[in-house]
Design a protein around this motif. Structure first.
Motif, PDB file in Angstrom:
ATOM      1  N   VAL A  45       0.857  -1.185   0.000  1.00 36.03           N
ATOM      2  CA  VAL A  45       0.000   0.000   0.000  1.00 36.03           C
ATOM      3  C   VAL A  45       0.892   1.234   0.000  1.00 36.03           C
ATOM      4  O   VAL A  45       2.066   1.184   0.382  1.00 36.03           O
ATOM      5  N   ALA A  46       0.329   2.359  -0.415  1.00 38.60           N
ATOM      6  CA  ALA A  46       1.061   3.623  -0.437  1.00 38.60           C
ATOM      7  C   ALA A  46       1.159   4.194   0.968  1.00 38.60           C
ATOM      8  O   ALA A  46       0.184   4.166   1.730  1.00 38.60           O
ATOM      9  N   THR A  47       2.320   4.714   1.326  1.00 42.37           N
ATOM     10  CA  THR A  47       2.499   5.334   2.642  1.00 42.37           C
ATOM     11  C   THR A  47       2.155   6.821   2.619  1.00 42.37           C
ATOM     12  O   THR A  47       2.150   7.480   3.659  1.00 42.37           O
ATOM     13  N   ARG A  48       1.894   7.354   1.425  1.00 44.49           N
ATOM     14  CA  ARG A  48       1.460   8.743   1.277  1.00 44.49           C
ATOM     15  C   ARG A  48       0.740   8.868  -0.051  1.00 44.49           C
ATOM     16  O   ARG A  48       0.746   7.933  -0.861  1.00 44.49           O
ATOM     17  N   ASP A  49       0.111   9.992  -0.294  1.00 44.80           N
ATOM     18  CA  ASP A  49      -0.544  10.217  -1.571  1.00 44.80           C
ATOM     19  C   ASP A  49       0.503  10.250  -2.687  1.00 44.80           C
ATOM     20  O   ASP A  49       1.568  10.866  -2.539  1.00 44.80           O
ATOM     21  N   LEU A  50       0.188   9.586  -3.792  1.00 37.65           N
ATOM     22  CA  LEU A  50       1.106   9.516  -4.929  1.00 37.65           C
ATOM     23  C   LEU A  50       0.490  10.212  -6.140  1.00 37.65           C
ATOM     24  O   LEU A  50      -0.694  10.056  -6.419  1.00 37.65           O
ATOM     25  N   ARG A  51       1.308  10.971  -6.862  1.00 41.29           N
ATOM     26  CA  ARG A  51       0.861  11.676  -8.053  1.00 41.29           C
ATOM     27  C   ARG A  51       0.930  10.756  -9.268  1.00 41.29           C
ATOM     28  O   ARG A  51       1.768   9.853  -9.317  1.00 41.29           O
ATOM     29  N   PRO A  52       0.102  10.999 -10.291  1.00 44.00           N
ATOM     30  CA  PRO A  52       0.246  10.250 -11.545  1.00 44.00           C
ATOM     31  C   PRO A  52       1.645  10.440 -12.121  1.00 44.00           C
ATOM     32  O   PRO A  52       2.167  11.550 -12.175  1.00 44.00           O
ATOM     33  N   GLY A  53       2.286   9.349 -12.492  1.00 42.24           N
ATOM     34  CA  GLY A  53       3.627   9.397 -13.046  1.00 42.24           C
ATOM     35  C   GLY A  53       4.728   9.310 -12.016  1.00 42.24           C
ATOM     36  O   GLY A  53       5.911   9.179 -12.379  1.00 42.24           O
ATOM     37  N   GLU A  54       4.400   9.351 -10.727  1.00 41.34           N
ATOM     38  CA  GLU A  54       5.427   9.308  -9.686  1.00 41.34           C
ATOM     39  C   GLU A  54       5.975   7.889  -9.543  1.00 41.34           C
ATOM     40  O   GLU A  54       5.233   6.908  -9.551  1.00 41.34           O
ATOM     41  N   TRP A  55       7.292   7.794  -9.374  1.00 42.77           N
ATOM     42  CA  TRP A  55       7.921   6.486  -9.222  1.00 42.77           C
ATOM     43  C   TRP A  55       7.602   5.893  -7.854  1.00 42.77           C
ATOM     44  O   TRP A  55       7.665   6.576  -6.836  1.00 42.77           O
ATOM     45  N   ILE A  56       7.269   4.614  -7.856  1.00 42.00           N
ATOM     46  CA  ILE A  56       6.950   3.896  -6.620  1.00 42.00           C
ATOM     47  C   ILE A  56       8.102   2.967  -6.244  1.00 42.00           C
ATOM     48  O   ILE A  56       8.606   2.984  -5.117  1.00 42.00           O
ATOM     49  N   ALA A 109       3.191   5.255 -10.613  1.00 40.25           N
ATOM     50  CA  ALA A 109       1.741   5.430 -10.468  1.00 40.25           C
ATOM     51  C   ALA A 109       1.148   5.823 -11.814  1.00 40.25           C
ATOM     52  O   ALA A 109       1.655   6.714 -12.494  1.00 40.25           O
ATOM     53  N   GLY A 110       0.057   5.158 -12.198  1.00 39.29           N
ATOM     54  CA  GLY A 110      -0.623   5.527 -13.430  1.00 39.29           C
ATOM     55  C   GLY A 110      -1.617   6.651 -13.215  1.00 39.29           C
ATOM     56  O   GLY A 110      -1.911   7.417 -14.127  1.00 39.29           O
ATOM     57  N   LEU A 111      -2.126   6.740 -12.017  1.00 41.84           N
ATOM     58  CA  LEU A 111      -3.073   7.771 -11.638  1.00 41.84           C
ATOM     59  C   LEU A 111      -2.876   8.086 -10.164  1.00 41.84           C
ATOM     60  O   LEU A 111      -2.001   7.507  -9.511  1.00 41.84           O
ATOM     61  N   LYS A 112      -3.640   9.002  -9.631  1.00 42.29           N
ATOM     62  CA  LYS A 112      -3.474   9.358  -8.233  1.00 42.29           C
ATOM     63  C   LYS A 112      -3.788   8.151  -7.352  1.00 42.29           C
ATOM     64  O   LYS A 112      -4.810   7.503  -7.506  1.00 42.29           O
ATOM     65  N   ILE A 113      -2.888   7.876  -6.411  1.00 42.54           N
ATOM     66  CA  ILE A 113      -3.062   6.780  -5.460  1.00 42.54           C
ATOM     67  C   ILE A 113      -3.049   7.394  -4.061  1.00 42.54           C
ATOM     68  O   ILE A 113      -2.098   8.084  -3.692  1.00 42.54           O
ATOM     69  N   SER A 114      -4.091   7.161  -3.302  1.00 43.03           N
ATOM     70  CA  SER A 114      -4.205   7.760  -1.977  1.00 43.03           C
ATOM     71  C   SER A 114      -3.411   6.967  -0.944  1.00 43.03           C
ATOM     72  O   SER A 114      -3.160   5.765  -1.113  1.00 43.03           O
ATOM     73  N   LYS A 115      -3.014   7.635   0.111  1.00 43.40           N
ATOM     74  CA  LYS A 115      -2.319   6.982   1.212  1.00 43.40           C
ATOM     75  C   LYS A 115      -3.156   5.812   1.724  1.00 43.40           C
ATOM     76  O   LYS A 115      -4.353   5.945   1.950  1.00 43.40           O
ATOM     77  N   GLY A 116      -2.523   4.657   1.891  1.00 42.91           N
ATOM     78  CA  GLY A 116      -3.212   3.466   2.362  1.00 42.91           C
ATOM     79  C   GLY A 116      -3.857   2.644   1.269  1.00 42.91           C
ATOM     80  O   GLY A 116      -4.323   1.526   1.523  1.00 42.91           O
TER      81      GLY A 116
END
Length: 548
Positions: A74-85, A284-291
């Motif tokens: 899961v994401a530990t913070r909000d992720l922007r579209p295109g951001e490396w995970i 990230a392909g799109l916005k991914i919310s924390k958790g």
């Protein structure tokens, strides 16, 4: 026919399912399972503590545990579209795919010419290499083991006579980690192998016994080093967790730390790429919310539900019940629907998309139904016919679309695949180069791209490779049609400016998405071309604006 996602048949794994995944037992009632899944997941999410860290792999993710889903990211913070995970993950092991092309150099994985017996072979073990100066180092582990077993040097014609032995190379490389790299072996042993399920699938278990276990233990004389159970476990780990990597046309698979924990979803929220050294990166392909769970698709997203679920069940050992699979309309795309022979509506759909044996019914008129077996056979026949078309044969693809236009609606996944090929072929192959296309052909290319875009945005939402490539393909007909119309005085300067603005928007978005792919990839080359074309288009727009 068209480029598939670079995963082993999709990427794979069962245990780490997000939201909606459930392993079924024979005879279970499906509705009870769905109810139990929801209740258990709600319970698990509230009671299972999060696990810190991802096996030494840095990134804005953490591992969560669930009795239903296993471990997943899961994401530990909000992720922007295109951001490396996850970035530049080194493979634990990499090598030829099972059942893939046999003619690969085992040192660098470059394609080899057949017959192999006429090429260069490793002087120590006899396996094929590209040359005495091969730049790759992948071959060392199996070479050392083969020499230790005493079955070397292998005959130069061996892999010509028994190309199936390529199936044993990657399992042997993985087994070598046990003693050479215990840290990597430990990570690999955390991956799911599903031995108990695979033992109930004779075609899988027996194939591995014949193609992997026996060559390693008997042909290559390593029975004292590796047990049958160890080898079968490694085979299962590869089948369930490997990614297909490398450029199109080269069948190579790899295992990665951390990445195997990504959960499956048939509408994934990430994209992934690999570079020339097989390092994997996930964005990230799109916005991914924390958790929120980090997902990718283990199946090909441009397949219909019936085919995706069959692939996941047979190769990844679980039944997908994700949001897309549970919706008979596939999120409103109707990409599995058939045309009703009675009312003509594109609304013949499975009565229960989570039951492969459920009848298909027209939800528009209610007076037509077909049994699941006949639909399955039809789709297999049409799919085989589409796959048999030569990859550059524009007329044959167009003929296929016309031939089945009274059976399949325009949004059907088989037609989407053909149109995806056509949108790339128009303007790029002999007799169909962009400068040679008639206005009608340019309109055809434009219409196909514009028809695909909204469906792709549902099936692979956000900054997906599909979106980026289709936007790039769309810019060309828009630009050529506009300039031709202006030169013929069929449109005025204001209309030309409007069309050039659309061209610029396509190029800008395509470059933004595709520049995230690695240097040297076809997608990155397309991004560079889009960026260069954008500069030129913007200059033209200025000249048009200043022209009196």
């Amino acid at each position: 026919m068209h480029k598939k996602h670079k995963k082993s048949g999709g990427k794979n794994k069962n245990k780490h399912q997000q939201q909606l995944q459930l392993k079924r037992s024979p005879g279970d009632d499906e509705q009870e399972q769905k109810t139990e899944l929801i209740e258990n997941q709600q319970k698990d999410e509230s009671t299972t503590p999060a696990e810190e860290g991802v096996e030494g792999v840095p990134g804005p993710v953490e591992i969560r545990n669930s009795e239903v889903m296993g471990r997943y990211l899961v994401a530990t913070r909000d992720l922007r579209p295109g951001e490396w995970i996850l970035r530049n993950l080194e493979p634990l092991v990499v090598g030829p795919c099972q059942g893939g092309l046999p003619s690969l150099c085992l040192g660098c994985h470059e394609p080899l010419q057949l017959p192999l017996r006429l090429g260069f072979h490793c002087p120590d073990c006899g396996l094929p290499l590209c040359s005495s100066k091969c730049p790759g180092s992948y071959h060392t582990s199996e070479c050392d083991l083969l020499k230790e077993g005493g079955a070397t040097p292998l005959a130069p014609e061996l892999l010509d006579l028994r190309p199936e032995l390529y199936n044993a190379i990657v399992p042997l490389r993985a087994l070598a980690l046990r003693d050479s790299h215990p840290d990597k072996w430990t990570v690999m042993m955390r991956m799911e192998a599903h031995n108990e399920i695979r033992k109930t699938r004779p075609n899988i278990w027996h194939a591995n016994q014949q193609l992997v276990v026996e060559p390693i233990r008997t042909t290559w004389k390593l029975a004292d080093r590796f047990s049958e159970e160890e080898i079968h476990t490694v085979c299962g780990i590869l089948e369930v967790n490997a990614f297909e990597v490398g450029p199109q046309g080269r069948s190579v698979r790899a295992l990665y730390p951390g990445a195997y924990l990504m959960a499956h979803d048939c509408t994934p929220n990430t994209s992934h790429t690999d570079d020339s050294t097989s390092r994997l990166s996930v964005r990230a392909g799109l916005k991914i919310s924390k958790g929120e769970s980090i997902t990718l698709s283990y199946a090909y997203t441009l397949q219909g539900t019936l085919r995706r679920r069959q692939h996941l069940r047979e190769g990844k050992f679980f039944d997908c019940v994700c949001r897309r699979c549970s919706d008979k309309t596939e999120l409103g795309t109707f990409c599995s629907a058939l045309l009703c022979p009675k009312c003509g509506a594109p609304r013949v759909l499975p009565s229960d998309p989570l039951n492969d044996q459920a009848p298909w019914e027209c939800v528009a008129c209610g007076s037509y139904s077909a049994n699941a077996t006949s639909v399955d056979l039809l789709l297999r026949r049409l799919g085989d016919e589409a796959e048999a078309i030569d990859v550059d044969d524009v007329p044959a693809f167009e003929k296929f679309l016309v031939k089945y236009s009274k059976l399949l609606p325009p949004s059907h996944y088989l037609l989407l695949g053909v149109k995806h090929s056509l949108c790339q072929l128009y303007g790029k192959v002999a007799e169909y180069l962009i400068s040679d296309l008639s206005d009608d052909m340019l309109e055809r290319k434009k219409d196909i791209c514009e028809e695909l875009m909204p469906i792709f945005d549902v099936l692979e939402p956000g900054m997906s490779r599909l979106r980026g490539m289709t936007l790039y393909e769309l810019h060309a007909p828009l630009m050529v049609l506009a300039t031709r119309a202006f030169e013929a005085r069929n449109i005025n300067k204001k209309d030309l400016q409007y069309q050039m603005k659309k061209v610029a928007q396509c190029l800008e978005q395509a470059a933004e998405i595709l520049k995230l792919d690695p240097e040297g990839s076809s997608e990155r080359q397309m991004a560079d071309a889009a960026a260069q074309a954008l500069v030129q288009v913007n200059e033209w727009r200025k000249q048009i604006a200043n022209k009196k």
